[in-house]
Each structure stands twice: as structure tokens, then as C-alpha cells.
Design an enzyme around this catalytic site. Sequence first.
Site, mmCIF file in Angstrom:
data_model
loop_
_atom_site.group_PDB
_atom_site.id
_atom_site.type_symbol
_atom_site.label_atom_id
_atom_site.label_comp_id
_atom_site.label_asym_id
_atom_site.label_seq_id
_atom_site.Cartn_x
_atom_site.Cartn_y
_atom_site.Cartn_z
ATOM 1 N N ARG A 1 7.178 -15.408 -4.510
ATOM 2 C CA ARG A 1 8.560 -15.235 -4.080
ATOM 3 C C ARG A 1 9.298 -16.510 -3.676
ATOM 4 O O ARG A 1 9.985 -17.344 -4.510
ATOM 5 C CB ARG A 1 8.651 -14.251 -2.791
ATOM 6 C CG ARG A 1 10.084 -13.602 -2.913
ATOM 7 C CD ARG A 1 11.229 -14.532 -2.243
ATOM 8 N NE ARG A 1 10.640 -14.587 -0.763
ATOM 9 C CZ ARG A 1 11.703 -15.279 0.119
ATOM 10 N NH1 ARG A 1 12.801 -15.892 -0.358
ATOM 11 N NH2 ARG A 1 11.205 -15.470 1.266
ATOM 12 N N HIS B 1 8.058 -18.140 9.658
ATOM 13 C CA HIS B 1 8.138 -18.516 8.081
ATOM 14 C C HIS B 1 8.895 -20.015 8.303
ATOM 15 O O HIS B 1 10.002 -20.293 8.751
ATOM 16 C CB HIS B 1 9.190 -17.814 7.417
ATOM 17 C CG HIS B 1 9.401 -18.206 6.068
ATOM 18 N ND1 HIS B 1 8.687 -17.862 5.019
ATOM 19 C CD2 HIS B 1 10.454 -19.115 5.591
ATOM 20 C CE1 HIS B 1 9.157 -18.280 3.956
ATOM 21 N NE2 HIS B 1 10.156 -19.119 4.218
ATOM 22 N N HIS C 1 9.058 -24.310 6.712
ATOM 23 C CA HIS C 1 9.278 -25.216 5.669
ATOM 24 C C HIS C 1 8.716 -26.591 6.177
ATOM 25 O O HIS C 1 8.781 -26.639 7.305
ATOM 26 C CB HIS C 1 10.542 -25.173 5.099
ATOM 27 C CG HIS C 1 10.872 -24.122 4.285
ATOM 28 N ND1 HIS C 1 11.001 -23.908 2.692
ATOM 29 C CD2 HIS C 1 10.981 -22.707 4.563
ATOM 30 C CE1 HIS C 1 11.257 -22.878 2.449
ATOM 31 N NE2 HIS C 1 11.403 -21.852 3.201
ATOM 32 N N CYS D 1 14.926 -22.930 -0.767
ATOM 33 C CA CYS D 1 16.009 -21.856 -1.055
ATOM 34 C C CYS D 1 16.846 -22.490 -1.628
ATOM 35 O O CYS D 1 17.632 -23.658 -1.552
ATOM 36 C CB CYS D 1 16.311 -21.502 0.255
ATOM 37 S SG CYS D 1 17.754 -20.278 0.166
ATOM 38 N N ASN E 1 7.707 -24.675 0.981
ATOM 39 C CA ASN E 1 7.124 -24.033 2.464
ATOM 40 C C ASN E 1 5.802 -24.910 2.964
ATOM 41 O O ASN E 1 5.387 -25.767 2.376
ATOM 42 C CB ASN E 1 6.376 -22.759 1.610
ATOM 43 C CG ASN E 1 7.630 -21.734 1.168
ATOM 44 O OD1 ASN E 1 8.326 -21.088 2.122
ATOM 45 N ND2 ASN E 1 8.122 -21.839 0.034
#
Length: 329
Positions: free
Chosen positions: A23, A215, A217, A248, A257
Site C-alpha cells: 500500500r 507508522h 517514515h 505519500c 517508509n
Amino acid sequence: MKRFESPLAATLGRAILRDVTLRDGLQLTGKLLPTEQKIETVRELLRLGVPAIELGSMARADLVPTMANTLEVVQALSPEELEKCWIWVATPGHVAKASAAGARNFQYCLSASDSHNKANIGRTTDESLAALPEAVEYARAVDGRIQLCIATSFTCPFEGYVPEERILSIANDPRAEGTTDIVICDTLGQAVPAQVARLISRVRDESPARRIVYHGHDTWGLGVANTLAAIQAGAAMVDGALGGLGGCPFAPGASGNTSSEDILFATRPEWLTPEVFGELVVLSEKLLEELGEPNRSKAAQGARSRAEAFDWVVGNHFLVTTTISEPGI
């Protein structure tokens, strides 16, 4: 090989990795992976022991073309496989469509900042929150789970610093009742460990009890440090992508990420052996080579070193699978 010799190591090892390669990892690649390859990647990750996977997104295909075959992937997987898979959603309609295809785990995403929510989802943050109860009902109707995912939890590319109180107000909003987890996102990778630890601790202590997910990065090189800080502060699930892939498309300045390989090497969950780690490195290398993307994982690079006395260095028997070039200066 001795493992988990300290209480800290044991704490780190209990956190669950969710691999988000399919994703968040694919959002900026510009190349749609074939459905069969996505299915094979899910199954290979599960076979190796990765406990959770984000397999795709319900984002519009004209806006995020690499997600166009997400529902085809969902439909091809068994209920047992889907039990370990998550899908990104932003509206109740997304949950309805994904659940009809067989999905049972949903990550309902909104941004702490209105500016990013409008760029990413096309509505204000409050409008996204107003729609959340309906999304929760759709998830409950199929006995599913739904997370509240708060993007730009630290900084926004359009508004700058995001106050912690803003995150707490969203986490405590009664319209989020029924969500099973809360995902705290360093969307731009601009946070530092002290910030991450403080916000995770506050969410843990000051909001309704839910599992906390982090989450992160690696834009500013602190992806692993921030992830470890999140785990120590109470995060029970953390996100990563193979090779540090991703970013993104609606957040200028966001890069890849935090690498799954780096997180796993740092946390050493019980299921991870040097042999399994080697297979993950090879899987990552093959995927990145096909996508034409660089490998940003420091652990994967270390695994290809010549320090063969170290258990985690990938042996020569893995070299037949793919050709690895020496990193440039």
C-alpha cells in the site's frame, strides 16, 4: 546465538510488524504490480512469518493508479489470509466495498490537519470524523476490525507543526467509538524520538483504551529510532515497508517508509531467524529491482556485507536469486 538478554529487548520483540509495502510502499512508484505478483508477495510474507500486512488501498485509481487492483487481491485471498491483512479506507463506502470483497480489517484514515485531509481525501478532518460511525457499523456488520488512523500526527506539509492536543482531541472524539486501534502517523518523517515517545504515551494514558500502532517514515533518518521509541512508549504494532519503499503522493516532502528489514533487525521478534531474514532481504531486492527503486534499508545493505562471521549476514547461497550492485558513494 543469544537473543533477548534484557527486559528492553523482550519489550521490543513483542511488538508486531505490519508490512505496508503493497500500500504505502507502492504509492509513489508509478508502476502497477500485476495482481498475481501482489498475491504472491502477500503469501510469501505470511509464509516467512510476518504477522500483519497492509495489502492495498481503496483510494481512487485515477489518483493512486498503483492501487487499482486492490479488490482483486482481496478476492483472491482466503479468509485465513485476510485475517492478517489490512486495507486502507477513508469513507464508509470504502468499507462497504472492501468488506463485500472479503476484507475484514480496515484502516480508516484521516489527517490531523485540515489542509492535508483536503489534499488527501477531499474533505475536512471533521467531515471525515462525522462519517466514521457509519464506517464502524459497516465493519461491525461483517465482524471486522477498524482502526482510527491519524495522518500528520506531528507535522503537516501545509500547516507545519501539529499540536499534541489536536491528536488527543481526535483520539478522544466520541465519533471514534468502536475503533479497535489508533494509528499515530509521522507522515513526513520529521519527528524525533522524544516527540514520538511523548505523544504515544499521552494517547495511551489519556484516550480510550485501544491498541496503539505507529507508522513512521525515514525522511530525516530517524525511522528506526522513532519506531523503537514508539514501542517503548506502548505501541504494540509498527509499520514498515520492504527496502524503505514508499511515500505519500499528497504530502510534499514525504519519502520512504521505515524499512521493514531495519525494524525487524532492531526488534528481533521470536519468529525471525537469520535464515528468514535472508529470505526477506532477497524478496525485497527482487521487488525493488523490478520497480526500479533503490534499496534504502541499512540492514539489507549490512546483510550483503563480507562480515560472514556475523549470523545475520546473508550467505552466498542467496546470491543466485538476484544480482546486487555495490552501493555508490
